[in-house]
Write a protein that holds these residues in place. Structure first.
Motif, short mmCIF file in Angstrom:
data_model
loop_
_atom_site.label_atom_id
_atom_site.label_comp_id
_atom_site.label_asym_id
_atom_site.label_seq_id
_atom_site.Cartn_x
_atom_site.Cartn_y
_atom_site.Cartn_z
N CYS A 181 -24.47 -1.53 -14.83
CA CYS A 181 -23.13 -2.00 -14.48
C CYS A 181 -22.19 -0.80 -14.40
CB CYS A 181 -22.62 -2.99 -15.53
SG CYS A 181 -23.51 -4.57 -15.52
N VAL A 182 -21.51 -0.67 -13.28
CA VAL A 182 -20.57 0.43 -13.08
C VAL A 182 -19.37 -0.09 -12.29
CG1 VAL A 182 -22.39 2.20 -13.08
CG2 VAL A 182 -21.67 1.15 -10.92
N TRP A 183 -18.29 0.72 -12.32
CA TRP A 183 -17.16 0.45 -11.45
C TRP A 183 -17.51 1.04 -10.08
CZ3 TRP A 183 -13.56 -2.95 -12.36
CH2 TRP A 183 -13.13 -3.22 -13.66
N GLN A 184 -17.92 0.20 -9.15
CA GLN A 184 -18.27 0.68 -7.81
C GLN A 184 -17.01 0.83 -6.97
OE1 GLN A 184 -21.46 -0.74 -5.52
NE2 GLN A 184 -22.83 -1.11 -7.24
N ALA A 185 -16.87 2.00 -6.34
CA ALA A 185 -15.68 2.28 -5.53
C ALA A 185 -15.83 1.69 -4.13
CB ALA A 185 -15.44 3.78 -5.45
N PHE A 186 -14.71 1.27 -3.57
CA PHE A 186 -14.69 0.77 -2.19
C PHE A 186 -13.28 0.98 -1.64
CE2 PHE A 186 -13.09 -2.72 -4.70
CZ PHE A 186 -12.15 -3.35 -3.89
N ASN A 187 -13.14 0.81 -0.35
CA ASN A 187 -11.81 0.84 0.26
C ASN A 187 -11.77 -0.14 1.42
OD1 ASN A 187 -12.60 2.28 2.82
ND2 ASN A 187 -13.10 3.91 1.34
N ALA A 188 -10.58 -0.46 1.86
CA ALA A 188 -10.42 -1.40 2.97
C ALA A 188 -9.11 -1.12 3.69
CB ALA A 188 -10.45 -2.84 2.47
N GLN A 189 -9.15 -1.22 5.00
CA GLN A 189 -7.94 -1.04 5.79
C GLN A 189 -6.98 -2.21 5.50
OE1 GLN A 189 -10.46 -0.83 9.19
NE2 GLN A 189 -9.64 1.16 9.81
N THR A 190 -5.74 -1.87 5.23
CA THR A 190 -4.79 -2.84 4.71
C THR A 190 -3.58 -2.96 5.63
OG1 THR A 190 -5.49 -2.11 2.51
CG2 THR A 190 -3.56 -3.53 2.62
N TYR A 191 -3.16 -4.20 5.84
CA TYR A 191 -2.07 -4.46 6.79
C TYR A 191 -1.11 -5.49 6.22
CZ TYR A 191 -4.61 -1.90 10.35
OH TYR A 191 -5.25 -0.90 11.06
N PRO A 192 0.11 -5.48 6.74
CA PRO A 192 1.07 -6.52 6.34
C PRO A 192 0.72 -7.84 7.03
CG PRO A 192 2.02 -5.15 8.05
CD PRO A 192 0.70 -4.51 7.69
N VAL A 193 1.33 -8.90 6.56
CA VAL A 193 1.19 -10.21 7.17
C VAL A 193 2.43 -10.46 8.02
CG1 VAL A 193 1.01 -12.69 6.77
CG2 VAL A 193 -0.26 -11.08 5.32
N VAL A 194 2.25 -10.60 9.31
CA VAL A 194 3.37 -10.80 10.24
C VAL A 194 3.83 -12.25 10.17
CG1 VAL A 194 4.10 -10.71 12.65
CG2 VAL A 194 2.53 -8.97 11.75
N VAL A 195 5.14 -12.46 10.05
CA VAL A 195 5.72 -13.80 9.98
C VAL A 195 6.89 -13.90 10.94
CG1 VAL A 195 5.02 -14.19 7.59
CG2 VAL A 195 7.23 -13.11 8.07
N THR A 196 7.40 -15.10 11.10
CA THR A 196 8.57 -15.30 11.95
C THR A 196 9.85 -15.07 11.16
OG1 THR A 196 8.56 -17.66 11.43
CG2 THR A 196 7.34 -16.95 13.39
N LYS A 197 10.92 -14.94 11.87
CA LYS A 197 12.22 -14.64 11.26
C LYS A 197 12.65 -15.72 10.27
CE LYS A 197 17.07 -13.73 12.51
NZ LYS A 197 18.04 -13.59 13.62
N ASP A 198 12.30 -16.96 10.55
CA ASP A 198 12.76 -18.06 9.70
C ASP A 198 11.91 -18.26 8.46
OD1 ASP A 198 10.54 -18.93 11.04
OD2 ASP A 198 11.39 -20.83 11.70
#
Length: 490
Positions: free
Chosen positions: A312-329
């Motif tokens: 058991c170890v802390w396995q490293a990873f990464n992921a491309q991260t983006y905002p969540v686009v929403v409407t003005k209201d």
């Protein structure tokens, strides 16, 4: 024609009409006719059986009925008479063109009328689903009182025989209510029903997974005994954890699944939630700490407590991260860009409290939550395993609603689909909870537990421990003194 002749002619017509009447003779004053017993099955214009205490004097009895329901069918039999001085029993028989074991009747062959009780009922119950169309024919045979005539006092519509045509059974279910709000206290209970408009067969339901779950908190689920009422089942949800964080919304969704025999209709999703009590200030904008659209393919970095080569170890990873686009209201909307124009219609808004993991474009997938290492031989294409791209994935709840440095984080409950290179596809529900905080200037850490649920893959629900950072300069994470997950072959 003189007056007397006219009267005689009118009386003759009335007498002729009286003797030719067939469908209305059951309405005659019982004091003026011989007692008779007949089937009194009434239906609405839509073909729905009329059941006590509903009354409609404008309807005529029918001699046949096409039944597509597995609910107990109630067939009323009425004795037209004055108040009975002594009980009268009426024998009846039943035959079927199909499987005799597909139904049962109460009573089996004898009806009882006494006093002012001039209607008795034959209950036809279905304990299993009939395979082919068949008929059940009920016939009134004889009465204990020889003065009681079997059937109406005519030959056109005697109603001494009633035929049930069993068509293709159409069974469905629905939630009568679609949402409950809870306080979030351990032991709190929510009682809800699943309605079966056309009934259900207990032996089918006992072995049928009628629900799928997207769980935002821990609970147990039980149901009442089925009993004789086949119109609904009452379930009892009992909360097993204390969810008192006012900054976070906790939500569980229970969804009715459509199967081969039971179709989910109407309200198919029941939401049980504890709402946010503390308002969130969009100016806190914690989501913005975990993405930067000025950097191509911005990554967040994480570790997951997982088995690697038997350790058991802390396995490293990464992921491309983006905002969540929403409407003005959207109440969580913050302006990201006006594109340099005065036209508000092209403005871009982001959710101040949500982020997601996905590639910038194309058919590839990212390693959201290090899930690719949870499995052996996973298919990494978005067409086969769209669940490796999770957007939205995390939601932040700042402490006191406005903290810019710390708060609570939830894995947004949802279903994800992941497939193996062998073509096997699996739907997994995910949810989780943890915290986030700024551990040094500009460096944020998310610490949380992820729960995955799939009966075939995991035998239920399994968990994984995670830490995610907005920079790759995060400190070494101390090992845990607990077991970890090993990869599962898809």
């Amino acid at each position: 024609m003189n007056r007397i002749s006219k009267i005689i002619a009118v009386l003759s017509i009335i007498i002729m009409l009286f003797h030719s009447c067939s469908k209305d003779d059951y309405r005659l004053d019982s004091k003026n006719v011989d007692p008779f017993v007949r089937f009194n099955f009434l239906t609405t214009s839509a073909g729905i059986p009329l059941e006590y205490p509903t009354v409609n004097t404008g309807l005529l009895p029918v001699s046949t009925f096409e039944n597509k329901s597995v609910k107990t069918l109630k067939v009323p039999v009425t004795l037209t008479s004055t108040t009975l001085k002594s009980p009268v029993t009426v024998k009846f028989s039943s035959v079927t063109s199909g499987d005799i074991n597909s139904y049962s009747m109460v009573p089996e062959n004898e009806l009882v009328f006494e006093g002012n009780k001039l209607t008795d009922t034959i209950f036809v119950s279905f304990d299993k689903r009939w395979k082919d169309k068949q008929t059940i024919t009920l016939k009134l045979e004889n009465a204990s009182d020889p003065l009681v005539h079997i059937g109406n006092l005519n030959t056109q519509a005697p109603h001494n025989i009633f035929t049930i045509n069993l068509g293709e059974a159409a069974t469905s279910y629905t939630f009568p209510e679609n949402q409950f709000t809870i306080k979030g206290e351990v032991g709190e209970k929510v009682d809800f029903k699943v309605n079966f408009p056309n009934g259900f067969i207990p032996s089918e339901i006992e072995n049928l997974e009628i629900f799928s779950f997207l769980n935002g908190f821990d609970y147990s689920l039980t149901h009442d005994e089925y009993g004789d009422n086949r119109s609904f089942i009452t379930y009892h949800l009992t909360l097993l954890e204390d969810i008192q964080n006012d900054d976070a919304e906790y939500k569980t969704e229970i969804t009715l699944k459509t199967g081969s025999n039971y179709i989910a209709n109407g309200n198919t999703i029941l939401t049980i939630k504890k709402p946010i009590k503390t308002p969130r200030d969009v100016l806190a904008n914690p989501a913005s700490k975990f993405y930067d659209l000025n950097i191509s393919n911005f990554l967040t970095y994480g570790v997951n407590w997982l088995d690697r080569s038997g350790t058991c170890v802390w396995q490293a990873f990464n992921a491309q991260t983006y905002p969540v686009v929403v409407t003005k209201d959207n109440p969580n909307a913050v302006l990201y860009s006006d594109k340099g124009t005065a036209n508000p219609n092209d403005d871009i808004y982001h959710d101040a409290f949500k982020i997601g993991f996905r590639p910038p474009s194309g058919t590839n997938t990212v390693n959201s939550f290090n899930l690719k290492r949870w499995f052996i031989n996973p298919s990494s294409t978005a067409a086969n395993s769209p669940g490796f791209n999770i957007n939205p994935a995390l939601e932040f709840f700042p402490e006191n609603g406005n903290s810019k440095t710390n708060g609570t984080v939830l894995v947004i409950p949802q279903y994800i689909k992941i497939a193996g290179t062998n073509g096997n596809s699996h739907t997994i529900s995910i949810e989780g909870e943890g915290t986030y905080k700024e551990i040094s200037t500009g460096l944020f850490e998310i610490s949380f537990e992820l729960k995955l649920t799939n009966e075939k893959l995991f035998g239920g629900t399994v968990t994984g421990k995670y830490k995610i950072y907005n920079k790759n300069t995060f400190p070494t994470v101390a090992p845990l003194d607990e077991p970890c997950r090993t990869a599962i072959d898809l």
